[in-house]
Design an enzyme around this catalytic site. Structure first.
Site, PDB file in Angstrom:
ATOM      1  N   ILE A  61       0.901  -1.151   0.000  1.00 11.48           N
ATOM      2  CA  ILE A  61       0.000   0.000   0.000  1.00 11.48           C
ATOM      3  C   ILE A  61       0.946   1.209   0.000  1.00 11.48           C
ATOM      4  O   ILE A  61       1.907   1.250   0.771  1.00 11.48           O
ATOM      5  CB  ILE A  61      -0.926  -0.047   1.243  1.00 11.48           C
ATOM      6  CG1 ILE A  61      -1.863   1.159   1.329  1.00 11.48           C
ATOM      7  CG2 ILE A  61      -0.166  -0.146   2.528  1.00 11.48           C
ATOM      8  CD1 ILE A  61      -2.918   1.007   2.464  1.00 11.48           C
ATOM      9  N   SER A  62       0.718   2.166  -0.904  1.00 10.54           N
ATOM     10  CA  SER A  62       1.655   3.286  -1.045  1.00 10.54           C
ATOM     11  C   SER A  62       1.670   4.168   0.204  1.00 10.54           C
ATOM     12  O   SER A  62       0.708   4.197   0.967  1.00 10.54           O
ATOM     13  CB  SER A  62       1.269   4.168  -2.233  1.00 10.54           C
ATOM     14  OG  SER A  62       1.062   3.387  -3.371  1.00 10.54           O
TER      15      SER A  62
END
Ligand code: SAH
Length: 236
Positions: A82-83
């Protein structure tokens, strides 16, 4: 009677405990937005509101919840991430979304970026190449009540013809070239952001705009994303 009072008291205690838990995450989220996002130059009120609303801790594994609001990527399984919140905010701001916009995302992952987009835009269409991630993101987004996000399992290289054209497109995996089908599915005056370059090292965050069938590219700094898979890796 006494027993009843005691059990009501316990239910109340559990309720307070749950509320308190959520409150901790809300506080962390406020701090994340203030320190890691606003202070670093993100000013779009819609983006800041969206980042405050989406419960990022519910989009990662239970044992990673404590780290959900730190400004770095986190594993979401199958070697994917997940960024980091700042990059999510930066990419979202660059898309200059309006409440009537239809957005295409390539790389659903946890569903976090899709939720942030859905807080601002009208409809979000998100494609994920890993079946397990696609179905778990679909489940999470449904549980969180997002009715304006559609998730599809497949190779995002080809876009989603059925719902094209899109006002905005975002790829959240590193691509070594711009997939031509996505340029086709971008509306006139549309915005398209992606990490473009080496899929092994760093990429240049690139903002593409389409005007009169011509595209222009603005470079927004270097980033590091997991590689885009599928057709993009074969020869053009
Ligand atoms: N946006 C996600 C994080 C993206 S990680 C989030 O908010 O959590 C990159 C994701 O892109 C991974 O889940 C990976 O499986 C997916 N992906 C890679 N290549 C793809 C392709 N060709 N089409 C669709 N999804 C792809």
């Amino acid at each position: 009677m006494k027993k009843k009072v005691i059990s009501v008291f316990f239910v109340f205690l559990i309720f307070c405990f749950c509320l308190g838990g959520e409150d901790i995450y809300l506080k962390k989220r406020h701090q994340m937005v203030r320190v890691d996002i606003e202070r670093r130059g993100i000013t779009d009120r819609n983006v800041l509101r969206a980042m405050l609303n989406v419960p990022r801790h519910l989009m990662v594994d239970k044992d990673l919840r404590g780290k959900a609001y730190a400004d770095h990527p986190l594993p979401i399984g199958e070697g994917q991430t997940i960024s980091q919140p700042y990059v999510v905010a930066l990419m979202t701001e660059a898309l200059q979304l309006k409440s009537t916009d239809r957005v295409l995302e390539i790389g659903t992952g946890s569903g976090y970026q899709a939720a942030v987009l859905a807080e601002i835009a009208d409809q979000v269409y998100s494609i994920e190449i890993r079946e397990n991630l696609a179905s778990s993101a679909r489940k999470t987004l449904k549980q969180l009540g997002y009715k304006n996000i559609k998730v599809k399992y497949g190779d995002g290289y080809y876009g989603w013809e059925e719902y094209a054209p899109f006002d905005a497109i975002i790829i959240t995996a590193a691509a070594n070239h711009i997939p031509p089908p996505l340029i086709k599915q971008l509306k006139e005056e549309g915005r398209f952001i992606l990490p473009l370059g080496s899929t092994v090292y760093y990429q240049m965050l690139s903002l593409i705009t389409k005007k009169k069938e011509k595209i222009s590219i603005k470079q927004m700094g270097s980033v590091r994303f997991v590689p885009m898979m599928g057709k993009v890796r074969k020869k053009k």
